[in-house]
Motif scaffolding. Sequence first.
Motif, PDB file in Angstrom:
ATOM      1  N   LEU A  15       0.825  -1.213   0.000  1.00  0.00           N
ATOM      2  CA  LEU A  15       0.000   0.000   0.000  1.00  0.00           C
ATOM      3  C   LEU A  15       0.858   1.260   0.000  1.00  0.00           C
ATOM      4  O   LEU A  15       0.431   2.311  -0.494  1.00  0.00           O
ATOM      5  N   GLY A  16       2.066   1.157   0.534  1.00  0.00           N
ATOM      6  CA  GLY A  16       2.984   2.300   0.486  1.00  0.00           C
ATOM      7  C   GLY A  16       3.372   2.617  -0.955  1.00  0.00           C
ATOM      8  O   GLY A  16       3.404   3.780  -1.367  1.00  0.00           O
ATOM      9  N   ALA A  17       3.623   1.576  -1.737  1.00  0.00           N
ATOM     10  CA  ALA A  17       3.966   1.779  -3.151  1.00  0.00           C
ATOM     11  C   ALA A  17       2.769   2.363  -3.903  1.00  0.00           C
ATOM     12  O   ALA A  17       2.922   3.259  -4.747  1.00  0.00           O
ATOM     13  N   LEU A  18       1.573   1.861  -3.579  1.00  0.00           N
ATOM     14  CA  LEU A  18       0.356   2.400  -4.205  1.00  0.00           C
ATOM     15  C   LEU A  18       0.238   3.896  -3.918  1.00  0.00           C
ATOM     16  O   LEU A  18      -0.020   4.707  -4.816  1.00  0.00           O
ATOM     17  N   ALA A  19       0.438   4.255  -2.661  1.00  0.00           N
ATOM     18  CA  ALA A  19       0.336   5.662  -2.261  1.00  0.00           C
ATOM     19  C   ALA A  19       1.414   6.504  -2.941  1.00  0.00           C
ATOM     20  O   ALA A  19       1.141   7.611  -3.426  1.00  0.00           O
ATOM     21  N   ARG A  20       2.631   5.975  -3.005  1.00  0.00           N
ATOM     22  CA  ARG A  20       3.712   6.727  -3.672  1.00  0.00           C
ATOM     23  C   ARG A  20       3.414   6.898  -5.158  1.00  0.00           C
ATOM     24  O   ARG A  20       3.694   7.952  -5.733  1.00  0.00           O
ATOM     25  N   ALA A  40     -12.939  -2.871 -10.770  1.00  0.00           N
ATOM     26  CA  ALA A  40     -12.455  -4.258 -10.766  1.00  0.00           C
ATOM     27  C   ALA A  40     -11.629  -4.563  -9.519  1.00  0.00           C
ATOM     28  O   ALA A  40     -10.496  -5.043  -9.597  1.00  0.00           O
ATOM     29  N   ASP A  41     -12.234  -4.243  -8.358  1.00  0.00           N
ATOM     30  CA  ASP A  41     -11.579  -4.500  -7.074  1.00  0.00           C
ATOM     31  C   ASP A  41     -10.201  -3.848  -7.024  1.00  0.00           C
ATOM     32  O   ASP A  41      -9.238  -4.439  -6.539  1.00  0.00           O
ATOM     33  N   ALA A  42     -10.172  -2.588  -7.503  1.00  0.00           N
ATOM     34  CA  ALA A  42      -8.910  -1.842  -7.551  1.00  0.00           C
ATOM     35  C   ALA A  42      -7.842  -2.661  -8.277  1.00  0.00           C
ATOM     36  O   ALA A  42      -6.759  -2.914  -7.759  1.00  0.00           O
ATOM     37  N   TYR A  43      -8.192  -3.059  -9.515  1.00  0.00           N
ATOM     38  CA  TYR A  43      -7.276  -3.812 -10.374  1.00  0.00           C
ATOM     39  C   TYR A  43      -6.715  -5.024  -9.619  1.00  0.00           C
ATOM     40  O   TYR A  43      -5.518  -5.341  -9.703  1.00  0.00           O
ATOM     41  N   GLY A  44      -7.615  -5.685  -8.879  1.00  0.00           N
ATOM     42  CA  GLY A  44      -7.227  -6.930  -8.220  1.00  0.00           C
ATOM     43  C   GLY A  44      -6.546  -6.761  -6.871  1.00  0.00           C
ATOM     44  O   GLY A  44      -6.229  -7.752  -6.223  1.00  0.00           O
ATOM     45  N   ALA A  50      -7.251  -0.534  -0.896  1.00  0.00           N
ATOM     46  CA  ALA A  50      -6.647   0.382  -1.873  1.00  0.00           C
ATOM     47  C   ALA A  50      -7.268   1.771  -1.753  1.00  0.00           C
ATOM     48  O   ALA A  50      -6.552   2.780  -1.754  1.00  0.00           O
ATOM     49  N   SER A  51      -8.589   1.834  -1.612  1.00  0.00           N
ATOM     50  CA  SER A  51      -9.247   3.147  -1.520  1.00  0.00           C
ATOM     51  C   SER A  51      -8.796   3.888  -0.277  1.00  0.00           C
ATOM     52  O   SER A  51      -8.534   5.090  -0.313  1.00  0.00           O
ATOM     53  N   GLY A 361      -7.321 -15.592  -6.921  1.00  0.00           N
ATOM     54  CA  GLY A 361      -7.113 -17.018  -6.770  1.00  0.00           C
ATOM     55  C   GLY A 361      -7.165 -17.507  -5.353  1.00  0.00           C
ATOM     56  O   GLY A 361      -7.556 -16.802  -4.426  1.00  0.00           O
ATOM     57  N   ARG A 362      -6.727 -18.730  -5.186  1.00  0.00           N
ATOM     58  CA  ARG A 362      -6.732 -19.389  -3.886  1.00  0.00           C
ATOM     59  C   ARG A 362      -5.437 -19.085  -3.161  1.00  0.00           C
ATOM     60  O   ARG A 362      -4.577 -19.940  -3.008  1.00  0.00           O
ATOM     61  N   TYR A 363      -5.302 -17.830  -2.793  1.00  0.00           N
ATOM     62  CA  TYR A 363      -4.171 -17.423  -1.984  1.00  0.00           C
ATOM     63  C   TYR A 363      -4.651 -16.323  -1.065  1.00  0.00           C
ATOM     64  O   TYR A 363      -5.644 -15.665  -1.325  1.00  0.00           O
ATOM     65  N   SER A 364      -3.952 -16.129   0.028  1.00  0.00           N
ATOM     66  CA  SER A 364      -4.384 -15.080   0.952  1.00  0.00           C
ATOM     67  C   SER A 364      -3.801 -13.751   0.500  1.00  0.00           C
ATOM     68  O   SER A 364      -2.765 -13.693  -0.143  1.00  0.00           O
ATOM     69  N   ARG A 365      -4.530 -12.695   0.827  1.00  0.00           N
ATOM     70  CA  ARG A 365      -4.073 -11.349   0.517  1.00  0.00           C
ATOM     71  C   ARG A 365      -3.414 -10.767   1.747  1.00  0.00           C
ATOM     72  O   ARG A 365      -3.974 -10.807   2.830  1.00  0.00           O
ATOM     73  N   ASN A 366      -2.269 -10.217   1.548  1.00  0.00           N
ATOM     74  CA  ASN A 366      -1.497  -9.706   2.662  1.00  0.00           C
ATOM     75  C   ASN A 366      -1.110  -8.271   2.316  1.00  0.00           C
ATOM     76  O   ASN A 366      -0.508  -8.022   1.283  1.00  0.00           O
ATOM     77  N   TYR A 367      -1.509  -7.332   3.176  1.00  0.00           N
ATOM     78  CA  TYR A 367      -1.211  -5.919   2.893  1.00  0.00           C
ATOM     79  C   TYR A 367       0.035  -5.478   3.641  1.00  0.00           C
ATOM     80  O   TYR A 367       0.197  -5.800   4.821  1.00  0.00           O
ATOM     81  N   VAL A 368       0.878  -4.750   2.944  1.00  0.00           N
ATOM     82  CA  VAL A 368       2.121  -4.263   3.533  1.00  0.00           C
ATOM     83  C   VAL A 368       2.056  -2.733   3.533  1.00  0.00           C
ATOM     84  O   VAL A 368       1.686  -2.132   2.530  1.00  0.00           O
ATOM     85  N   GLY A 369       2.400  -2.125   4.645  1.00  0.00           N
ATOM     86  CA  GLY A 369       2.451  -0.664   4.720  1.00  0.00           C
ATOM     87  C   GLY A 369       1.067  -0.051   4.683  1.00  0.00           C
ATOM     88  O   GLY A 369       0.047  -0.733   4.799  1.00  0.00           O
ATOM     89  N   ASP A 370       1.034   1.272   4.508  1.00  0.00           N
ATOM     90  CA  ASP A 370      -0.250   1.962   4.387  1.00  0.00           C
ATOM     91  C   ASP A 370      -0.044   3.206   3.524  1.00  0.00           C
ATOM     92  O   ASP A 370       1.032   3.426   2.979  1.00  0.00           O
ATOM     93  N   GLY A 371      -1.103   3.989   3.394  1.00  0.00           N
ATOM     94  CA  GLY A 371      -1.026   5.135   2.477  1.00  0.00           C
ATOM     95  C   GLY A 371      -0.477   6.393   3.104  1.00  0.00           C
ATOM     96  O   GLY A 371      -0.423   7.433   2.463  1.00  0.00           O
ATOM     97  N   ASN A 372      -0.071   6.311   4.371  1.00  0.00           N
ATOM     98  CA  ASN A 372       0.402   7.523   5.051  1.00  0.00           C
ATOM     99  C   ASN A 372       1.837   7.826   4.659  1.00  0.00           C
ATOM    100  O   ASN A 372       2.757   7.116   5.041  1.00  0.00           O
ATOM    101  N   LEU A 373       1.993   8.876   3.890  1.00  0.00           N
ATOM    102  CA  LEU A 373       3.306   9.277   3.415  1.00  0.00           C
ATOM    103  C   LEU A 373       3.698  10.562   4.122  1.00  0.00           C
ATOM    104  O   LEU A 373       2.830  11.318   4.557  1.00  0.00           O
ATOM    105  N   PRO A 374       4.978  10.837   4.194  1.00  0.00           N
ATOM    106  CA  PRO A 374       5.364  12.163   4.702  1.00  0.00           C
ATOM    107  C   PRO A 374       4.751  13.225   3.788  1.00  0.00           C
ATOM    108  O   PRO A 374       4.643  13.005   2.576  1.00  0.00           O
ATOM    109  N   PRO A 375       4.341  14.359   4.343  1.00  0.00           N
ATOM    110  CA  PRO A 375       3.729  15.380   3.495  1.00  0.00           C
ATOM    111  C   PRO A 375       4.709  15.849   2.415  1.00  0.00           C
ATOM    112  O   PRO A 375       5.917  15.806   2.634  1.00  0.00           O
ATOM    113  N   GLY A 376       4.179  16.285   1.295  1.00  0.00           N
ATOM    114  CA  GLY A 376       5.056  16.769   0.223  1.00  0.00           C
ATOM    115  C   GLY A 376       4.478  16.564  -1.129  1.00  0.00           C
ATOM    116  O   GLY A 376       3.412  16.091  -1.299  1.00  0.00           O
TER     117      GLY A 376
END
Length: 376
Positions: A15-20, A40-44, A50-51, A361-376
């Motif tokens: 999610l950090g990469a998404l935010a960046r 489409a579920d935020a492109y999968g 993602a939102s 598919g038949r796999y678990s979804r694992n989220y890394v990081g979040d959308g909180n970025l340093p301001p800028g």
Amino acid sequence: MALTSGLGGQLSIDLGALARNWRALDKVSAGALTGAVVKADAYGTGITMASKALHAAGARFFFAATPDEGMAVRAAVPDAHIFILNGLYPGAANLYVRQNLMPIISSMAMLEEWLAKCTERNEAYPSAFHFDTGMNRLGFRLNEAAQVRERIQGLGYAPQMVMSHLACADQPSHEKNRTQLALFGSVMTQFPGIPASLANSAGLMTGRDYHFQMVRPGIALYGGRAVNGRKNPMAPVVTLHVPIVQVKEARTGETVGYGANHSLARDSRLAILSHGYADGFLRSLSGSNTRPGGKVVIRGKVCPVIGRVSMDQVTVDITELGPDIPNPGEAAEILGDIIGVDELADAGGTIGYEILTSLKGRYSRNYVGDGNLPPG
Ligand SMILES: *Cc1c(COP(=O)(O)O)cnc(C)c1O
């Protein structure tokens, strides 16, 4: 790396990469608002997480395809401005009003249904208008612009935004881009003062002329390639690991998989993965003696898929690993640093969009990081 989930594999979403990525696109389109396409579920990647991450990064305008998707965004981000790309579904105006969803209106029938709801409730519910500048997908025809303007002027109604969509933005030098840009400009003369929007990810990257007041990136947010023939500047967002379930030796001349269309030219060592076309590993990634297929990474090495991809399994030739024999339960990397979404798409004869939106598919979804970025 061992896998723990009972489903076997693990889809990891950064999610950090998404935010960046959103921030980077927002910089490129400075001067225009930067929306976020989460259809489409935020492109999968998962529309809820993602939102939220995109909102934390600064996104306020969200584009979903259907009212159901819009409701998922509404639940995740209560103050989002949400546009529904597929327009107003017949009979669904009450739902849009209740959920504060803005239909992107693309026909006189949709417009009349929306205006009837506004009149009935005596309230100018917001919407956007879509004009078709050459794709023959959704949108009013160009020659309806004056009629649309007259109809809403009579009522004192104004849309939040007027938009169109580019057919060939992934090829920036395609002449159709210029043609659509010019036609869109002529539509906008009918709607002075109304914010305009034309660019998807590729349009955003093509240049300022295409930005107007709102850009609508999708694929680039999720790390996919938007423009063909250029280095993709976006950070990858998804990685996918699936377990090896069996390692076996096979002899020269034996065949692999349904159809027996790959026969072994040497004694080989094979790894069978718990991953198939039912998990989004497209059947077009099959490999045969006459046509190479997809590749996966095992113990850091790129290994070819051989034989047809089945529903639940795929066979990989790991002979080149030599004595470095992986153990059952060990992970094979389907998507990661070495093989990204676009490389996998190229191998399967498709586009990154289809790879991403097939990640159910038949796999678990694992989220890394979040959308909180340093301001800028
Ligand atoms: C999907 C879509 C987008 C986003 O396109 P990308 O190529 O993923 O950036 C923008 N606008 C409309 C109308 C779309 O359907």
